[in-house]
Motif scaffolding. Structure first.
Motif, PDB file in Angstrom:
ATOM      1  N   THR A  22      11.600   6.780   0.791  1.00  0.00           N
ATOM      2  CA  THR A  22      11.941   5.404   0.781  1.00  0.00           C
ATOM      3  C   THR A  22      12.553   5.284  -0.601  1.00  0.00           C
ATOM      4  OG1 THR A  22      11.427   3.086   0.629  1.00  0.00           O
ATOM      5  CG2 THR A  22       9.672   4.330   0.159  1.00  0.00           C
ATOM      6  N   LYS A  25      11.498  -0.555  -3.297  1.00  0.00           N
ATOM      7  CA  LYS A  25      10.431  -1.091  -3.789  1.00  0.00           C
ATOM      8  C   LYS A  25       9.496  -1.155  -2.651  1.00  0.00           C
ATOM      9  CE  LYS A  25       8.332  -4.541  -6.667  1.00  0.00           C
ATOM     10  NZ  LYS A  25       8.587  -5.721  -7.669  1.00  0.00           N
ATOM     11  N   SER A  26       8.206  -0.666  -2.347  1.00  0.00           N
ATOM     12  CA  SER A  26       7.597  -0.841  -1.247  1.00  0.00           C
ATOM     13  C   SER A  26       6.005  -1.045  -1.591  1.00  0.00           C
ATOM     14  CB  SER A  26       7.418   0.574  -0.448  1.00  0.00           C
ATOM     15  OG  SER A  26       8.810   0.774  -0.029  1.00  0.00           O
ATOM     16  N   LYS A  27       5.449  -1.868  -0.852  1.00  0.00           N
ATOM     17  CA  LYS A  27       3.656  -1.841  -0.979  1.00  0.00           C
ATOM     18  C   LYS A  27       3.307  -0.639  -0.606  1.00  0.00           C
ATOM     19  CE  LYS A  27       3.551  -6.537  -0.120  1.00  0.00           C
ATOM     20  NZ  LYS A  27       2.892  -7.922   0.538  1.00  0.00           N
ATOM     21  N   ILE A  28       1.954  -0.275  -1.326  1.00  0.00           N
ATOM     22  CA  ILE A  28       1.277   1.063  -1.021  1.00  0.00           C
ATOM     23  C   ILE A  28      -0.327   0.736  -1.036  1.00  0.00           C
ATOM     24  CG2 ILE A  28       3.031   2.606  -2.132  1.00  0.00           C
ATOM     25  CD1 ILE A  28       0.849   2.581  -4.369  1.00  0.00           C
ATOM     26  N   VAL A  29      -0.942   1.547  -0.082  1.00  0.00           N
ATOM     27  CA  VAL A  29      -2.190   1.479  -0.303  1.00  0.00           C
ATOM     28  C   VAL A  29      -2.946   2.787  -0.539  1.00  0.00           C
ATOM     29  CG1 VAL A  29      -4.374   1.164   1.200  1.00  0.00           C
ATOM     30  CG2 VAL A  29      -2.252  -0.547   1.622  1.00  0.00           C
TER      31      VAL A  29
END
Length: 71
Positions: A22, A25-29
């Protein structure tokens, strides 16, 4: 998009084994799995088998079992 990437957490720093595909901007866990052993695998010592392995003197001689195929 869901992507799983392995990595290591060490002293507050996360090091990923590969770069995510990607570009935005991405959310991560982050999920912590088992603790790693501090003992790293033993490195192989170069030349440790020197003198222990060899090639027989007749290595390049023709094999009698293959005579019918060779001529």
């Amino acid at each position: 998009m869901l992507t799983t990437i392995k990595g290591v957490y060490d002293n507050g720093k996360i090091t990923l084994d590969e770069i995510p595909k990607t570009k935005r901007k991405s959310k991560i866990v982050v999920t912590f799995l088992d603790d790693l052993d501090d003992s790293s695998p033993k490195k192989r010592r170069l030349g440790s088998l020197k003198g222990k392995l060899g090639t027989p003197n007749d290595f390049n001689d023709p094999l009698e079992d293959l005579n019918e195929y060779m001529f």
